[in-house]
Scaffold this active site. Structure first.
Site, PDB file in Angstrom:
ATOM      1  N   ARG A 192      -0.018 -31.120   9.592  1.00  0.00           N
ATOM      2  CA  ARG A 192      -0.534 -29.929  10.274  1.00  0.00           C
ATOM      3  C   ARG A 192      -0.989 -28.859   9.276  1.00  0.00           C
ATOM      4  O   ARG A 192      -2.009 -28.187   9.489  1.00  0.00           O
ATOM      5  CB  ARG A 192       0.537 -29.373  11.223  1.00  0.00           C
ATOM      6  CG  ARG A 192       0.796 -30.341  12.373  1.00  0.00           C
ATOM      7  CD  ARG A 192       2.102 -30.124  13.079  1.00  0.00           C
ATOM      8  NE  ARG A 192       2.334 -31.180  14.059  1.00  0.00           N
ATOM      9  CZ  ARG A 192       3.503 -31.409  14.634  1.00  0.00           C
ATOM     10  NH1 ARG A 192       4.557 -30.654  14.347  1.00  0.00           N
ATOM     11  NH2 ARG A 192       3.636 -32.392  15.499  1.00  0.00           N
ATOM     12  N   THR A 206       2.350  -2.048   8.727  1.00  0.00           N
ATOM     13  CA  THR A 206       2.726  -3.054   9.727  1.00  0.00           C
ATOM     14  C   THR A 206       2.897  -4.456   9.141  1.00  0.00           C
ATOM     15  O   THR A 206       3.435  -5.346   9.814  1.00  0.00           O
ATOM     16  CB  THR A 206       1.626  -3.170  10.798  1.00  0.00           C
ATOM     17  OG1 THR A 206       0.394  -3.518  10.126  1.00  0.00           O
ATOM     18  CG2 THR A 206       1.439  -1.867  11.553  1.00  0.00           C
ATOM     19  N   GLY A 207       2.362  -4.686   7.959  1.00  0.00           N
ATOM     20  CA  GLY A 207       2.297  -6.035   7.382  1.00  0.00           C
ATOM     21  C   GLY A 207       1.061  -6.793   7.837  1.00  0.00           C
ATOM     22  O   GLY A 207       0.753  -7.866   7.312  1.00  0.00           O
ATOM     23  N   VAL A 208       0.347  -6.240   8.797  1.00  0.00           N
ATOM     24  CA  VAL A 208      -0.784  -6.967   9.391  1.00  0.00           C
ATOM     25  C   VAL A 208      -1.992  -6.979   8.455  1.00  0.00           C
ATOM     26  O   VAL A 208      -2.496  -8.041   8.069  1.00  0.00           O
ATOM     27  CB  VAL A 208      -1.172  -6.367  10.765  1.00  0.00           C
ATOM     28  CG1 VAL A 208      -2.433  -7.023  11.294  1.00  0.00           C
ATOM     29  CG2 VAL A 208      -0.032  -6.547  11.757  1.00  0.00           C
ATOM     30  N   HIS A 242       8.123 -25.171   8.475  1.00  0.00           N
ATOM     31  CA  HIS A 242       7.068 -25.883   9.201  1.00  0.00           C
ATOM     32  C   HIS A 242       5.661 -25.597   8.668  1.00  0.00           C
ATOM     33  O   HIS A 242       4.792 -26.456   8.754  1.00  0.00           O
ATOM     34  CB  HIS A 242       7.104 -25.519  10.689  1.00  0.00           C
ATOM     35  CG  HIS A 242       8.307 -26.068  11.397  1.00  0.00           C
ATOM     36  ND1 HIS A 242       8.438 -26.038  12.770  1.00  0.00           N
ATOM     37  CD2 HIS A 242       9.435 -26.679  10.930  1.00  0.00           C
ATOM     38  CE1 HIS A 242       9.598 -26.594  13.123  1.00  0.00           C
ATOM     39  NE2 HIS A 242      10.223 -26.980  12.016  1.00  0.00           N
ATOM     40  N   ASN A 243       5.434 -24.388   8.192  1.00  0.00           N
ATOM     41  CA  ASN A 243       4.063 -23.994   7.821  1.00  0.00           C
ATOM     42  C   ASN A 243       3.859 -23.861   6.315  1.00  0.00           C
ATOM     43  O   ASN A 243       2.741 -23.589   5.876  1.00  0.00           O
ATOM     44  CB  ASN A 243       3.686 -22.668   8.503  1.00  0.00           C
ATOM     45  CG  ASN A 243       4.102 -22.610   9.956  1.00  0.00           C
ATOM     46  OD1 ASN A 243       4.966 -21.819  10.340  1.00  0.00           O
ATOM     47  ND2 ASN A 243       3.526 -23.480  10.779  1.00  0.00           N
ATOM     48  N   ASP A 258       0.848  -1.198   0.000  1.00  0.00           N
ATOM     49  CA  ASP A 258       0.000   0.000   0.000  1.00  0.00           C
ATOM     50  C   ASP A 258       0.881   1.245   0.000  1.00  0.00           C
ATOM     51  O   ASP A 258       2.111   1.166  -0.169  1.00  0.00           O
ATOM     52  CB  ASP A 258      -1.030  -0.038   1.142  1.00  0.00           C
ATOM     53  CG  ASP A 258      -0.422   0.218   2.525  1.00  0.00           C
ATOM     54  OD1 ASP A 258       0.824   0.374   2.624  1.00  0.00           O
ATOM     55  OD2 ASP A 258      -1.181   0.260   3.511  1.00  0.00           O
ATOM     56  N   HIS A 259       0.247   2.395   0.238  1.00  0.00           N
ATOM     57  CA  HIS A 259       0.959   3.679   0.155  1.00  0.00           C
ATOM     58  C   HIS A 259       2.065   3.817   1.197  1.00  0.00           C
ATOM     59  O   HIS A 259       2.980   4.619   1.026  1.00  0.00           O
ATOM     60  CB  HIS A 259      -0.049   4.826   0.326  1.00  0.00           C
ATOM     61  CG  HIS A 259      -0.882   4.683   1.552  1.00  0.00           C
ATOM     62  ND1 HIS A 259      -1.997   3.866   1.599  1.00  0.00           N
ATOM     63  CD2 HIS A 259      -0.749   5.211   2.800  1.00  0.00           C
ATOM     64  CE1 HIS A 259      -2.523   3.915   2.814  1.00  0.00           C
ATOM     65  NE2 HIS A 259      -1.779   4.715   3.572  1.00  0.00           N
ATOM     66  N   ARG A 285       5.517 -34.583   9.440  1.00  0.00           N
ATOM     67  CA  ARG A 285       4.495 -34.182  10.411  1.00  0.00           C
ATOM     68  C   ARG A 285       3.974 -32.778  10.154  1.00  0.00           C
ATOM     69  O   ARG A 285       2.819 -32.461  10.467  1.00  0.00           O
ATOM     70  CB  ARG A 285       5.027 -34.296  11.844  1.00  0.00           C
ATOM     71  CG  ARG A 285       6.101 -33.282  12.208  1.00  0.00           C
ATOM     72  CD  ARG A 285       6.704 -33.577  13.565  1.00  0.00           C
ATOM     73  NE  ARG A 285       7.658 -32.558  13.998  1.00  0.00           N
ATOM     74  CZ  ARG A 285       8.900 -32.453  13.537  1.00  0.00           C
ATOM     75  NH1 ARG A 285       9.367 -33.292  12.627  1.00  0.00           N
ATOM     76  NH2 ARG A 285       9.707 -31.496  13.994  1.00  0.00           N
ATOM     77  N   HIS A 286       4.822 -31.951   9.536  1.00  0.00           N
ATOM     78  CA  HIS A 286       4.382 -30.585   9.234  1.00  0.00           C
ATOM     79  C   HIS A 286       3.344 -30.581   8.113  1.00  0.00           C
ATOM     80  O   HIS A 286       2.468 -29.722   8.089  1.00  0.00           O
ATOM     81  CB  HIS A 286       5.583 -29.715   8.871  1.00  0.00           C
ATOM     82  CG  HIS A 286       6.622 -29.688   9.947  1.00  0.00           C
ATOM     83  ND1 HIS A 286       6.363 -29.196  11.199  1.00  0.00           N
ATOM     84  CD2 HIS A 286       7.904 -30.140   9.957  1.00  0.00           C
ATOM     85  CE1 HIS A 286       7.450 -29.324  11.951  1.00  0.00           C
ATOM     86  NE2 HIS A 286       8.392 -29.901  11.218  1.00  0.00           N
ATOM     87  N   ARG A 298       6.809   0.280   8.358  1.00  0.00           N
ATOM     88  CA  ARG A 298       6.927   1.165   9.521  1.00  0.00           C
ATOM     89  C   ARG A 298       7.446   0.411  10.738  1.00  0.00           C
ATOM     90  O   ARG A 298       7.536   0.966  11.832  1.00  0.00           O
ATOM     91  CB  ARG A 298       5.551   1.782   9.836  1.00  0.00           C
ATOM     92  CG  ARG A 298       5.062   2.727   8.747  1.00  0.00           C
ATOM     93  CD  ARG A 298       3.635   3.176   8.988  1.00  0.00           C
ATOM     94  NE  ARG A 298       3.194   4.087   7.935  1.00  0.00           N
ATOM     95  CZ  ARG A 298       1.924   4.361   7.656  1.00  0.00           C
ATOM     96  NH1 ARG A 298       0.955   3.778   8.367  1.00  0.00           N
ATOM     97  NH2 ARG A 298       1.606   5.186   6.689  1.00  0.00           N
ATOM     98  N   CYS A 312       2.907  -3.483   3.955  1.00  0.00           N
ATOM     99  CA  CYS A 312       2.097  -2.288   4.260  1.00  0.00           C
ATOM    100  C   CYS A 312       2.767  -1.609   5.449  1.00  0.00           C
ATOM    101  O   CYS A 312       3.973  -1.808   5.668  1.00  0.00           O
ATOM    102  CB  CYS A 312       0.629  -2.627   4.490  1.00  0.00           C
ATOM    103  SG  CYS A 312       0.232  -3.651   5.922  1.00  0.00           S
TER     104      CYS A 312
END
Ligand code: RB5
Length: 147
Positions: free
Chosen positions: A136, A67-69, A98-99, A8-9, A132-133, A109, A65
């Site tokens: 999951r 925060t990346g959130v 793992h994921n 984003d901006h 195992r990953h 920021r 962005c």
């Protein structure tokens, strides 16, 4: 590798720096915007990059962005996306091992450019360990299907 990048901006400058860094590493970078500092809505860019990953237009996605959130939350709503938001390289590496994350997000920021490059490097260099990953990750993906 083909890497889709979106922002984003709040992250135009960092996006450009990360795109150049990725190209120096030999990757093909596909830019999904935005490229202006005009205020925009980050979900659109999370959606675009998430869809590009799931459709196979690109191999992996990187989102930035403030925060990346927000942008990672949006990407995670695209079926098939496993997006992680990181502010340090250890989680980035483990999120691949793992994921099996297919989208990386961070905050312009929150982290400086050198930490951002370390996060990207660890994420790209790590490989999914399966076994195992895989079970999951399958359980995570089953949630998308209402299981
Ligand atoms: C934009 O001001 C900011 O909200 C956005 O970049 C991001 O941090 C949202 O999660």
């Amino acid at each position: 590798m083909r890497i889709g990048i979106g922002n984003d901006h709040a992250a135009v400058e960092m996006k450009q720096q990360i795109a150049e860094f990725l190209e120096e590493l030999g990757h093909d970078v596909i830019n999904y915007g935005t490229d202006t500092n005009e205020s925009c809505d980050y979900p659109e860019y999370g959606r675009k990059v998430g869809k590009a990953v799931v459709n196979g237009e690109v191999d992996l996605g990187i989102l930035i962005c403030g925060t990346g959130v927000g942008i990672s939350l949006a990407a995670n709503k695209v079926k098939g996306v496993r997006a992680v938001v990181c502010s340090e390289p250890y989680s980035a590496k483990l999120s691949r091992q793992h994921n099996n994350t297919n989208v990386l997000a961070f905050g312009a920021r929150v982290v400086g450019i050198e930490v951002a490059k370390m996060i990207v490097t660890e994420w790209l260099n790590a490989e999914f360990e399966g076994e195992r990953h895989q079970r999951r990750v399958d359980l995570i993906m089953a949630i998308e299907n209402g299981d």
